[in-house]
Scaffold this motif. Structure first.
Motif, PDB file in Angstrom:
ATOM      1  N   LEU A  71       0.826  -1.205   0.000  1.00  0.00           N
ATOM      2  CA  LEU A  71       0.000   0.000   0.000  1.00  0.00           C
ATOM      3  C   LEU A  71       0.861   1.256   0.000  1.00  0.00           C
ATOM      4  O   LEU A  71       0.577   2.222  -0.720  1.00  0.00           O
ATOM      5  N   ALA A  72       1.893   1.249   0.829  1.00  0.00           N
ATOM      6  CA  ALA A  72       2.737   2.436   0.956  1.00  0.00           C
ATOM      7  C   ALA A  72       3.573   2.684  -0.295  1.00  0.00           C
ATOM      8  O   ALA A  72       3.845   3.830  -0.653  1.00  0.00           O
ATOM      9  N   ALA A  73       3.989   1.605  -0.956  1.00  0.00           N
ATOM     10  CA  ALA A  73       4.923   1.738  -2.077  1.00  0.00           C
ATOM     11  C   ALA A  73       4.256   1.669  -3.439  1.00  0.00           C
ATOM     12  O   ALA A  73       4.931   1.878  -4.455  1.00  0.00           O
ATOM     13  N   GLY A  74       2.948   1.390  -3.490  1.00  0.00           N
ATOM     14  CA  GLY A  74       2.280   1.155  -4.770  1.00  0.00           C
ATOM     15  C   GLY A  74       2.453   2.271  -5.779  1.00  0.00           C
ATOM     16  O   GLY A  74       2.821   2.032  -6.941  1.00  0.00           O
ATOM     17  N   ALA A  75       2.196   3.507  -5.354  1.00  0.00           N
ATOM     18  CA  ALA A  75       2.265   4.627  -6.291  1.00  0.00           C
ATOM     19  C   ALA A  75       3.670   4.803  -6.844  1.00  0.00           C
ATOM     20  O   ALA A  75       3.866   4.935  -8.059  1.00  0.00           O
TER      21      ALA A  75
ATOM     22  N   GLY B 284      -7.801   9.699  -1.482  1.00  0.00           N
ATOM     23  CA  GLY B 284      -7.699   9.051  -2.783  1.00  0.00           C
ATOM     24  C   GLY B 284      -7.927   9.986  -3.947  1.00  0.00           C
ATOM     25  O   GLY B 284      -7.746   9.589  -5.104  1.00  0.00           O
ATOM     26  N   ARG B 285      -8.298  11.239  -3.698  1.00  0.00           N
ATOM     27  CA  ARG B 285      -8.489  12.212  -4.767  1.00  0.00           C
ATOM     28  C   ARG B 285      -7.176  12.917  -5.067  1.00  0.00           C
ATOM     29  O   ARG B 285      -6.333  13.100  -4.193  1.00  0.00           O
ATOM     30  N   THR B 286      -7.019  13.342  -6.313  1.00  0.00           N
ATOM     31  CA  THR B 286      -5.827  14.113  -6.658  1.00  0.00           C
ATOM     32  C   THR B 286      -6.055  15.576  -6.299  1.00  0.00           C
ATOM     33  O   THR B 286      -7.192  16.032  -6.119  1.00  0.00           O
ATOM     34  N   VAL B 287      -4.958  16.316  -6.222  1.00  0.00           N
ATOM     35  CA  VAL B 287      -5.041  17.749  -5.941  1.00  0.00           C
ATOM     36  C   VAL B 287      -5.877  18.447  -7.012  1.00  0.00           C
ATOM     37  O   VAL B 287      -6.716  19.305  -6.713  1.00  0.00           O
TER      38      VAL B 287
ATOM     39  N   VAL C  50      -1.151  -7.494  -4.504  1.00  0.00           N
ATOM     40  CA  VAL C  50      -2.445  -6.812  -4.387  1.00  0.00           C
ATOM     41  C   VAL C  50      -2.266  -5.457  -3.698  1.00  0.00           C
ATOM     42  O   VAL C  50      -2.867  -4.453  -4.094  1.00  0.00           O
ATOM     43  N   GLY C  51      -1.435  -5.414  -2.649  1.00  0.00           N
ATOM     44  CA  GLY C  51      -1.174  -4.150  -1.973  1.00  0.00           C
ATOM     45  C   GLY C  51      -0.575  -3.112  -2.903  1.00  0.00           C
ATOM     46  O   GLY C  51      -0.938  -1.930  -2.843  1.00  0.00           O
ATOM     47  N   LEU C  52       0.341  -3.527  -3.761  1.00  0.00           N
ATOM     48  CA  LEU C  52       0.936  -2.605  -4.725  1.00  0.00           C
ATOM     49  C   LEU C  52      -0.125  -2.029  -5.664  1.00  0.00           C
ATOM     50  O   LEU C  52      -0.151  -0.818  -5.926  1.00  0.00           O
ATOM     51  N   ILE C  53      -0.992  -2.892  -6.162  1.00  0.00           N
ATOM     52  CA  ILE C  53      -2.038  -2.435  -7.087  1.00  0.00           C
ATOM     53  C   ILE C  53      -3.005  -1.493  -6.393  1.00  0.00           C
ATOM     54  O   ILE C  53      -3.344  -0.418  -6.907  1.00  0.00           O
ATOM     55  N   LEU C  54      -3.452  -1.878  -5.190  1.00  0.00           N
ATOM     56  CA  LEU C  54      -4.407  -1.041  -4.463  1.00  0.00           C
ATOM     57  C   LEU C  54      -3.758   0.248  -3.976  1.00  0.00           C
ATOM     58  O   LEU C  54      -4.415   1.284  -3.889  1.00  0.00           O
ATOM     59  N   GLY C  55      -2.454   0.181  -3.655  1.00  0.00           N
ATOM     60  CA  GLY C  55      -1.745   1.393  -3.272  1.00  0.00           C
ATOM     61  C   GLY C  55      -1.660   2.381  -4.423  1.00  0.00           C
ATOM     62  O   GLY C  55      -1.679   3.596  -4.215  1.00  0.00           O
ATOM     63  N   LYS C  56      -1.573   1.866  -5.635  1.00  0.00           N
ATOM     64  CA  LYS C  56      -1.580   2.720  -6.815  1.00  0.00           C
ATOM     65  C   LYS C  56      -2.969   3.318  -7.042  1.00  0.00           C
ATOM     66  O   LYS C  56      -3.105   4.503  -7.354  1.00  0.00           O
ATOM     67  N   LEU C  57      -4.014   2.501  -6.850  1.00  0.00           N
ATOM     68  CA  LEU C  57      -5.382   2.977  -7.070  1.00  0.00           C
ATOM     69  C   LEU C  57      -5.829   3.962  -6.001  1.00  0.00           C
ATOM     70  O   LEU C  57      -6.585   4.889  -6.263  1.00  0.00           O
ATOM     71  N   ASP C  58      -5.417   3.723  -4.751  1.00  0.00           N
ATOM     72  CA  ASP C  58      -5.793   4.533  -3.591  1.00  0.00           C
ATOM     73  C   ASP C  58      -7.252   4.331  -3.169  1.00  0.00           C
ATOM     74  O   ASP C  58      -7.556   4.172  -2.008  1.00  0.00           O
TER      75      ASP C  58
ATOM     76  N   ILE D 165     -11.843   3.046   0.230  1.00  0.00           N
ATOM     77  CA  ILE D 165     -10.537   3.687   0.312  1.00  0.00           C
ATOM     78  C   ILE D 165      -9.521   2.640   0.740  1.00  0.00           C
ATOM     79  O   ILE D 165      -9.589   2.098   1.846  1.00  0.00           O
ATOM     80  N   TRP D 166      -8.590   2.319  -0.153  1.00  0.00           N
ATOM     81  CA  TRP D 166      -7.608   1.276   0.138  1.00  0.00           C
ATOM     82  C   TRP D 166      -6.469   1.785   1.006  1.00  0.00           C
ATOM     83  O   TRP D 166      -5.986   1.080   1.875  1.00  0.00           O
ATOM     84  N   ALA D 167      -6.033   3.010   0.754  1.00  0.00           N
ATOM     85  CA  ALA D 167      -4.918   3.565   1.522  1.00  0.00           C
ATOM     86  C   ALA D 167      -5.335   3.759   2.969  1.00  0.00           C
ATOM     87  O   ALA D 167      -6.518   3.951   3.279  1.00  0.00           O
ATOM     88  N   MET D 168      -4.362   3.707   3.872  1.00  0.00           N
ATOM     89  CA  MET D 168      -4.641   3.934   5.283  1.00  0.00           C
ATOM     90  C   MET D 168      -3.712   5.024   5.794  1.00  0.00           C
ATOM     91  O   MET D 168      -2.678   5.314   5.179  1.00  0.00           O
ATOM     92  N   PRO D 169      -4.067   5.665   6.905  1.00  0.00           N
ATOM     93  CA  PRO D 169      -3.194   6.708   7.454  1.00  0.00           C
ATOM     94  C   PRO D 169      -1.781   6.197   7.644  1.00  0.00           C
ATOM     95  O   PRO D 169      -1.554   5.041   8.009  1.00  0.00           O
TER      96      PRO D 169
END
Length: 529
Positions: free
Chosen positions: A73-77, A287-290, A392-400, A406-410
């Protein structure tokens, strides 16, 4: 005492974790084993009695799944953003793993080490449990692979930690892997505009929708004595004064293109425009972009920085916000309350974890890991509980996020769950391997396995480091990739204790996921030669 520990496995587990934390904090020269202390204490306690290591298989799997999923999740993006950059390193990883497998197979036979032990040695020195499972299956259920694994496992951890401690003190040029904006630090200057220019045409501007690149933003604009927020779409004219924020080098380039730097800061006048940090706690924002928030058009404001954990990053148009981020917003004073409502700004909410998304994500990863592809001869290929959740974490970390999920966590929650999973995994591995390690480690065969592991692994790791240098990659990325090459979570933790850089996780995730698949295949080659 042993009877009490045998009857209370939960007591045994957390005693290992507690004592392992103390051992991990002891410096051995320049090295501290950190979470790996739980592994070594687990080996020592597990060696006292066979019953002390029973029943920890599920704990080991849970801990590993939690760790690799949160890493993903942390490294996906950054992983997918840097995939093209890391492709040569991934090819080199496969080649070096193949060379290492052949070295073990051909060096072990003259020393009268059986193929089953060599398979376990290969899996153990590379700390890869799925490879051990493949070796055990190929050996028809023999315990020999587990013995080789238990002896070589701590050797692989120690040798890699020693080498990483040495090489991370040597900075690589990293010509093809420049420092991220977060690593360079952010700087601001007030610039007097001498040459007319669109803001979108300023060198290095981070306003371009659809691009995650950019090293500077322009936030304040003073025109004819009136200070306001600069609109990303507008033109700048001679006589304007603007605040340029970004990396020091990029700010200097942008300032030179626009005009010249002033010796005063226009942010000191906060009567019309103000700036403030807001905590992202609103799940609708995560999960939204700026660019998707439309801050300039809705609030006449601008997001300039995003603080995630201890890292302060420049906000680009495509930066994705995560729960727990602290964003710096420049906005007219009358719109402050509206901005606060938008982001939520609640410290309490960012401590909460959405276990619905966590549970679903890990469940998908584990399910994918269960998929077995027959390779013939009774051997199968599967990602297992390590690579499945990681992928799966990598993919979901990319999607957010996906719709309302919401896949990402604090960041703080991610780090906490990651550390918990790590120590559970290491303690369980140590307890389960203690008996096999004690019975063979100091026998002539065990000593040969340990020495051979160290002798063969050391040059492979040094070649890996040399390869990263030749490819023009940075020290943080290569160190993280080296930890992934071995595959032991504690080694990544060790890297991150000496190198604070987001590229370590990206390098680790890349070589870890690919490495597990390649190791599962190669361990069977080792046993067939």
């Amino acid at each position: 005492m042993i009877e009490i520990l045998a009857q209370a496995p939960l007591l045994t587990l957390f005693l290992v974790i507690a004592l392992g934390t103390l051992v991990g904090a002891i410096p051995f020269g320049p090295i501290k084993f950190g979470p790996a202390g739980a592994l070594f204490v687990g080996l020592a306690i597990g060696a006292l009695d066979p019953s002390l290591g029973e029943g920890f298989g599920i704990v080991q799997s849970i801990g590993l799944a939690l760790f690799v999923y949160t890493i993903g999740l942390a490294a996906g993006a950054s992983f997918f953003r840097d995939l093209r950059k890391q492709t040569p390193l991934l090819i080199g990883t496969v080649v070096l793993l193949a060379i290492y497998a052949l070295l073990i197979a051909f060096s072990g036979k003259p020393l009268d080490i059986s193929s089953n032990l060599l398979g376990g040695m290969f899996a153990g020195s590379l700390t890869t449990t799925p490879a051990l499972a493949a070796a055990t299956s190929a050996a028809g259920g023999s315990t020999e692979p587990a013995v080789g694994y238990a002896i070589a496992y701590p050797v692989g951890v120690i040798v890699t930690m020693v080498i990483i401690t040495f090489v991370t003190s040597k900075r690589l040029p990293g010509g093809k892997d420049p420092d991220p904006v977060s690593a360079a630090g952010l700087h601001s200057e007030t610039v007097h505009v001498d040459r007319p220019m669109r803001i979108l045409d300023v060198p290095g501007i981070a306003e371009i929708v659809g691009s995650e690149e950019g090293q500077v933003r322009i936030s304040y604009l003073n025109r004819s004595g009136r200070v306001r927020v600069a609109d990303p779409e507008e033109n700048l004219f001679p006589g304007d004064e603007v605040l340029v924020v970004g990396t020091p080098e990029s700010v200097a380039i942008a300032a030179d293109a626009l005009g010249h730097v002033l010796d005063r800061n226009i942010t000191h006048d906060r009567s019309s425009v103000d700036f403030r940090r807001f905590v992202v706690s609103n799940p609708k924002i995560a999960g939204r972009t700026v660019a998707e928030l439309h801050i300039p058009s809705r609030f006449n404001g601008l997001i300039t920085r995003i603080q995630r954990g201890d890292t302060d990053m420049l906000a680009t148009a495509e930066s994705r916000l995560q729960t727990g981020d602290r964003v710096m917003v420049v906005v007219p004073g009358e719109n402050m309350e509206d901005i606060e409502h938008l982001f939520g700004n609640s410290e309490r909410k960012i401590t909460e974890v959405d276990f619905w998304s966590v549970g679903i994500g890990i469940a998908i990863g584990v399910a994918i890991g269960l998929v077995a592809i027959p390779l013939g001869g009774g051997a199968v290929l599967s990602l297992g509980s390590a690579a499945g959740p990681l992928v799966v974490g990598l993919i979901l970390g990319k999607l957010d996020r996906t719709g309302p999920i919401i896949w990402a966590m604090p960041n703080a929650a991610n780090l906490t769950i990651r550390q918990l999973g790590l120590v559970l995994f290491l303690a369980a591995v140590g307890l389960s391997s203690g008996q096999a390690f004690a019975s063979t480690a100091f026998s002539p065969t065990g000593i040969k396995i340990g020495v051979l592991s160290a002798v063969l692994l050391t040059p492979i790791l040094l070649i890996f480091w040399f390869l990263g240098n030749k490819l023009g990659l940075s020290m943080p990325r290569v160190a993280g990739a080296m930890a992934g090459f071995i595959g032991q979570p504690a080694i990544l933790s060790h890297v991150q204790s000496v190198v604070v850089d987001e590229r370590t996780e990206s390098g680790y995730s890349a070589t870890f996921a690919l490495g597990i698949i390649v190791k599962i295949l190669l361990v069977q080659v080792v046993m067939m030669i």
